[in-house]
Design an enzyme around this catalytic site. Structure first.
Site, mmCIF file in Angstrom:
data_model
loop_
_atom_site.group_PDB
_atom_site.id
_atom_site.type_symbol
_atom_site.label_atom_id
_atom_site.label_comp_id
_atom_site.label_asym_id
_atom_site.label_seq_id
_atom_site.Cartn_x
_atom_site.Cartn_y
_atom_site.Cartn_z
ATOM 1 N N ASP A 26 0.856 -1.172 0.000
ATOM 2 C CA ASP A 26 0.000 0.000 0.000
ATOM 3 C C ASP A 26 0.902 1.235 0.000
ATOM 4 O O ASP A 26 2.094 1.156 0.327
ATOM 5 C CB ASP A 26 -0.890 -0.014 1.242
ATOM 6 N N ASP A 28 -0.052 5.150 0.941
ATOM 7 C CA ASP A 28 -0.180 6.095 2.053
ATOM 8 C C ASP A 28 -0.081 5.371 3.387
ATOM 9 O O ASP A 28 -0.811 4.416 3.649
ATOM 10 C CB ASP A 28 -1.515 6.828 1.974
ATOM 11 N N GLY A 76 -7.692 3.907 3.668
ATOM 12 C CA GLY A 76 -7.598 2.824 2.696
ATOM 13 C C GLY A 76 -8.761 2.714 1.739
ATOM 14 O O GLY A 76 -8.718 1.931 0.795
ATOM 15 N N ARG A 79 -12.407 7.576 -1.941
ATOM 16 C CA ARG A 79 -12.802 8.813 -1.281
ATOM 17 C C ARG A 79 -14.306 8.909 -1.065
ATOM 18 O O ARG A 79 -14.767 9.258 0.018
ATOM 19 C CB ARG A 79 -12.302 10.022 -2.085
ATOM 20 N N SER A 154 -5.749 6.107 -4.219
ATOM 21 C CA SER A 154 -5.557 7.532 -4.508
ATOM 22 C C SER A 154 -5.088 7.792 -5.940
ATOM 23 O O SER A 154 -4.230 7.090 -6.461
ATOM 24 C CB SER A 154 -4.538 8.119 -3.532
ATOM 25 N N ASP A 212 -1.437 -0.785 6.068
ATOM 26 C CA ASP A 212 -1.623 -0.171 7.382
ATOM 27 C C ASP A 212 -3.083 0.037 7.735
ATOM 28 O O ASP A 212 -3.404 0.312 8.896
ATOM 29 C CB ASP A 212 -0.890 1.171 7.461
#
Length: 293
Positions: A26, A28, A76, A79, A154, A212
């Site tokens: 991942d 971010d 995760g 949006r 993203s 995360d």
């Protein structure tokens, strides 16, 4: 950020990444140190929406919590999914709107656009850096010839990886732009991870996922990946237990713990393995075209 060769003596012969055929990371919060800025932008957008549309229940009027609400509702996720999840948790019923909605507070899409404008402004002003421990692990895996991919909901992911110097490490990047083009659903659906593994030419059963977010860890487990590594930047017993409860095989505070050797952290690290009771409470971005976290 330095991008030199691995430290002399570094290795990953032991531990959760031993023998994996590929690793999917991942972006971010795992590679790039930007989760705090995402959370801060969400807080500004959500709190403005709550002021404009006060929930009927007094207890639901509390502001967005940059720790708990971020983890449970937006981290995760795409949006629009994240915006809808948080607003529903506060009893705010807004029209979905459309991806063309300008930043604002009157539709779910407008709130998501408001958040994205704030984050984009911050990114242009400040830039980002990769976590040093992650870069160390990436360089080591590259040196060992392990195929690597980066995924993100993203649309900013490729820009983030370029800015922090990590992009050359990856053979494949599956970001929000690609998710929109291919019609891939967001996490906790494993589609992003499975597409990354496909591009690397490796079956998920022989590959690892490093995540995360709760939604991302769940996606890795649902995708049938051999190993799911949870990254707990909060480093608390509660967040560690939640990651384990969603399906992580091991949880580390920093990815340097997966590098062993004279300068490695894992010989003295306290990575947690095993299972924990499933997390209680509610669930844990971006829409298909304008995706993110």
């Amino acid at each position: 950020m330095s991008t030199g060769c691995p430290d002399a003596g570094d290795r990953t012969e032991q531990g959760p990444l031993s023998g994996v055929a590929a690793v999917v990371f991942d972006t971010d919060g795992v590679i790039v140190d930007s989760a705090r800025e995402h959370a801060a932008a969400w807080r500004t957008a959500f709190d403005a929406c709550l002021r404009a549309h006060p929930p009927a229940a007094p207890g639901a009027r509390r502001p967005f919590d940059i720790g708990d609400d971020y983890l449970r509702h937006v981290d995760g996720r795409r949006r629009l999914d994240g915006a809808a999840s948080f607003l529903a948790s506060r009893g705010v019923d807004l029209p979905a709107g459309s991806p063309e909605d300008p930043p604002g507070t009157d539709t779910v899409a407008a709130v998501a656009a408001y958040k994205d404008r704030l984050y984009t402004e911050w990114l242009a002003a400040h830039g980002v850096e990769a976590f040093p421990g992650t870069m160390r692990l990436l360089r080591l895996l590259c040196d060992q010839g392990v195929p690597l991919a980066a995924v993100s909901a993203s649309r900013h992911a490729r820009e983030l990886l370029t800015r922090c110097g990590a992009l050359p490490c990856f053979e494949a990047v599956v970001d929000g732009v690609e998710a929109s083009r291919l019609g891939l659903p967001g996490k906790p659906d494993p589609a992003l991870f499975l597409e990354a593994a496909r591009r690397l030419g490796r079956p998920p059963g022989g590959a690892a996922v490093v995540e995360d977010s709760l939604a991302g860890v769940e996606a890795g487990r649902r995708g049938g990946f051999r190993t799911v590594v949870g990254v707990d930047r909060a480093a608390t017993p509660a967040t560690r237990a939640e990651l384990l409860g969603r399906g992580a095989d091991v949880v580390v505070d920093d990815l340097a713990e997966l590098v062993t050797g004279p300068l490695g952290g894992s010989e003295d690290a306290t990575a947690t393995t095993g299972t924990a009771p499933a997390a209680t409470g509610t669930e844990d971005t971006e829409d298909a075209e304008d995706t993110e976290d």
